[in-house]
Design a protein around this motif. Structure first.
Motif, PDB file in Angstrom:
ATOM      1  N   VAL A 170       3.556 -44.341  14.346  1.00 21.03           N
ATOM      2  CA  VAL A 170       3.843 -42.978  13.883  1.00 21.03           C
ATOM      3  C   VAL A 170       5.176 -42.944  13.155  1.00 21.03           C
ATOM      4  O   VAL A 170       5.306 -42.343  12.078  1.00 21.03           O
ATOM      5  CB  VAL A 170       3.840 -41.994  15.067  1.00 21.03           C
ATOM      6  N   ARG A 171       6.166 -43.615  13.724  1.00 19.68           N
ATOM      7  CA  ARG A 171       7.474 -43.655  13.069  1.00 19.68           C
ATOM      8  C   ARG A 171       7.411 -44.433  11.763  1.00 19.68           C
ATOM      9  O   ARG A 171       8.002 -44.032  10.763  1.00 19.68           O
ATOM     10  CB  ARG A 171       8.510 -44.282  13.995  1.00 19.68           C
ATOM     11  N   LEU A 172       6.696 -45.548  11.763  1.00 19.56           N
ATOM     12  CA  LEU A 172       6.545 -46.322  10.533  1.00 19.56           C
ATOM     13  C   LEU A 172       5.846 -45.514   9.444  1.00 19.56           C
ATOM     14  O   LEU A 172       6.213 -45.601   8.264  1.00 19.56           O
ATOM     15  CB  LEU A 172       5.771 -47.609  10.813  1.00 19.56           C
ATOM     16  N   ALA A 173       4.864 -44.717   9.832  1.00 21.63           N
ATOM     17  CA  ALA A 173       4.173 -43.878   8.853  1.00 21.63           C
ATOM     18  C   ALA A 173       5.112 -42.821   8.287  1.00 21.63           C
ATOM     19  O   ALA A 173       5.092 -42.542   7.081  1.00 21.63           O
ATOM     20  CB  ALA A 173       2.956 -43.215   9.500  1.00 21.63           C
ATOM     21  N   GLY A 174       5.949 -42.239   9.146  1.00 19.79           N
ATOM     22  CA  GLY A 174       6.911 -41.245   8.674  1.00 19.79           C
ATOM     23  C   GLY A 174       7.932 -41.842   7.731  1.00 19.79           C
ATOM     24  O   GLY A 174       8.240 -41.268   6.676  1.00 19.79           O
ATOM     25  N   ILE A 175       8.492 -42.991   8.097  1.00 20.35           N
ATOM     26  CA  ILE A 175       9.457 -43.658   7.231  1.00 20.35           C
ATOM     27  C   ILE A 175       8.808 -44.071   5.913  1.00 20.35           C
ATOM     28  O   ILE A 175       9.398 -43.946   4.831  1.00 20.35           O
ATOM     29  CB  ILE A 175      10.059 -44.886   7.940  1.00 20.35           C
ATOM     30  N   MET A 213      14.206 -32.047  -1.931  1.00 22.37           N
ATOM     31  CA  MET A 213      15.358 -32.618  -1.226  1.00 22.37           C
ATOM     32  C   MET A 213      15.043 -33.012   0.210  1.00 22.37           C
ATOM     33  O   MET A 213      15.803 -33.768   0.824  1.00 22.37           O
ATOM     34  CB  MET A 213      16.525 -31.614  -1.235  1.00 22.37           C
ATOM     35  N   LEU A 214      13.956 -32.507   0.755  1.00 26.36           N
ATOM     36  CA  LEU A 214      13.666 -32.718   2.173  1.00 26.36           C
ATOM     37  C   LEU A 214      13.490 -34.189   2.558  1.00 26.36           C
ATOM     38  O   LEU A 214      14.030 -34.609   3.592  1.00 26.36           O
ATOM     39  CB  LEU A 214      12.424 -31.914   2.566  1.00 26.36           C
ATOM     40  N   PRO A 215      12.759 -35.025   1.798  1.00 25.37           N
ATOM     41  CA  PRO A 215      12.614 -36.428   2.222  1.00 25.37           C
ATOM     42  C   PRO A 215      13.943 -37.164   2.355  1.00 25.37           C
ATOM     43  O   PRO A 215      14.164 -37.884   3.345  1.00 25.37           O
ATOM     44  CB  PRO A 215      11.739 -37.035   1.111  1.00 25.37           C
ATOM     45  N   PHE A 216      14.836 -36.989   1.386  1.00 24.28           N
ATOM     46  CA  PHE A 216      16.115 -37.699   1.478  1.00 24.28           C
ATOM     47  C   PHE A 216      16.962 -37.148   2.624  1.00 24.28           C
ATOM     48  O   PHE A 216      17.677 -37.908   3.295  1.00 24.28           O
ATOM     49  CB  PHE A 216      16.867 -37.583   0.156  1.00 24.28           C
ATOM     50  N   ALA A 217      16.894 -35.831   2.852  1.00 22.45           N
ATOM     51  CA  ALA A 217      17.622 -35.246   3.973  1.00 22.45           C
ATOM     52  C   ALA A 217      17.108 -35.795   5.300  1.00 22.45           C
ATOM     53  O   ALA A 217      17.885 -36.083   6.224  1.00 22.45           O
ATOM     54  CB  ALA A 217      17.507 -33.722   3.939  1.00 22.45           C
TER      55      ALA A 217
END
Length: 275
Positions: free
Chosen positions: A100-105, A147-151
């Motif tokens: 799940v974390r890998l998918a988010g990253i 801007m949300l992904p970089f934040a």
């Protein structure tokens, strides 16, 4: 030999600051020069005659104040939305384990690969369906989305740097999860939140492409669009008023950075000593 080390360090630091600040100094110098002096072949940092009319022309002719208000409202609103969404999401993303974390990253990294040109058409169609194409609300939503992904990437790095043992120690002392987050995690995240807010504000304040495509009404123009209007239809540029407008446009970012600068280190270890 050591007696020369400290002065050499200060000299190197002064030269570095001068190197970074020279474009701003040159911009300020150009903002108080006449058009004849700006177009002459003679290059000088100090103007021969101070031409303060550039600032009055910049403020009166192009509606700079109204555009600055639009940019300020969009930047503050999008920054607030980015922080409100990214703060809890980054905590979950940093504490998750496995796929799940890998998918988010992976989603964050992939979203940064695509150029803006590829996403502007879908965004425009969605906003047109919602009736938000020529709207500051629509522009705020676009800035937040962009801007949300970089934040998220920035804040999850700050969350990951906080030892899990601090949260476990708070839980062992009888604190609820909400209290652990409020008294331990969030104070430690204060520098990261401030850095993310600075990035989001400056990015929204300086953004040009989305505003150029989505806004059509002059009363909705943001500051970069208004500054672009100093360039005439035949490529003739009003250099003096343009430089004056650019100087005025840089002031809010400097003020915003100055107000939040102390918060970068003010809460660094505050949460570690709170019960």
């Amino acid at each position: 030999m050591r007696a020369f080390v400290r002065p050499a360090q200060y000299l190197a630091l002064a030269l570095y600051i001068l190197f970074l600040g020279f474009p701003l100094l040159w911009l300020i110098s150009a903002s108080v020069k006449s058009s004849g002096e700006l177009n002459s072949l003679t290059v000088s940092l100090l103007p021969e005659q101070w031409h303060w009319q550039n600032y009055s022309e910049a403020l009166d002719r192009q509606g700079l104040v109204r555009s600055a208000g639009n940019s300020l409202g969009v930047a503050l609103a999008s920054t607030a939305l980015v922080i409100l969404i990214a703060l809890p999401a980054s905590y979950v993303l940093a504490r998750l384990k496995g796929k799940v974390r890998l998918a988010g990253i992976g989603w964050i990294l992939i979203s940064q690969v695509f150029p803006v040109v590829l996403i502007i058409l879908p965004l425009f169609l969605i906003l047109r369906t919602l009736g938000l194409t020529d709207s500051l609300v629509g522009l705020t939503l676009v800035h937040t989305t962009y801007m949300l992904p970089f934040a998220l990437w920035m804040l999850q790095g700050y969350v990951a740097a906080i030892p899990v043992e601090l949260e476990e120690a708070g839980a062992m002392d009888g604190a609820t999860r909400l209290r652990v987050l409020r008294t331990i995690v969030f104070p430690l995240l204060a520098p990261g939140v401030v850095a993310t807010a600075m990035f989001s504000f400056v990015s929204s304040w300086n953004e040009f492409f989305f505003a150029l495509v989505l806004l059509q009404s002059p009363e909705n123009y943001t500051l970069p669009i208004t500054l672009n209007m100093f360039i005439g239809g035949e490529g003739k540029v009003s250099l003096g008023p343009l430089a004056a407008g650019a100087v005025l446009a840089a002031i809010p970012s400097i003020v915003f950075f100055t107000l939040l600068r102390r918060r970068l280190t003010g809460g660094l270890m505050a949460g570690a000593v709170k019960g």
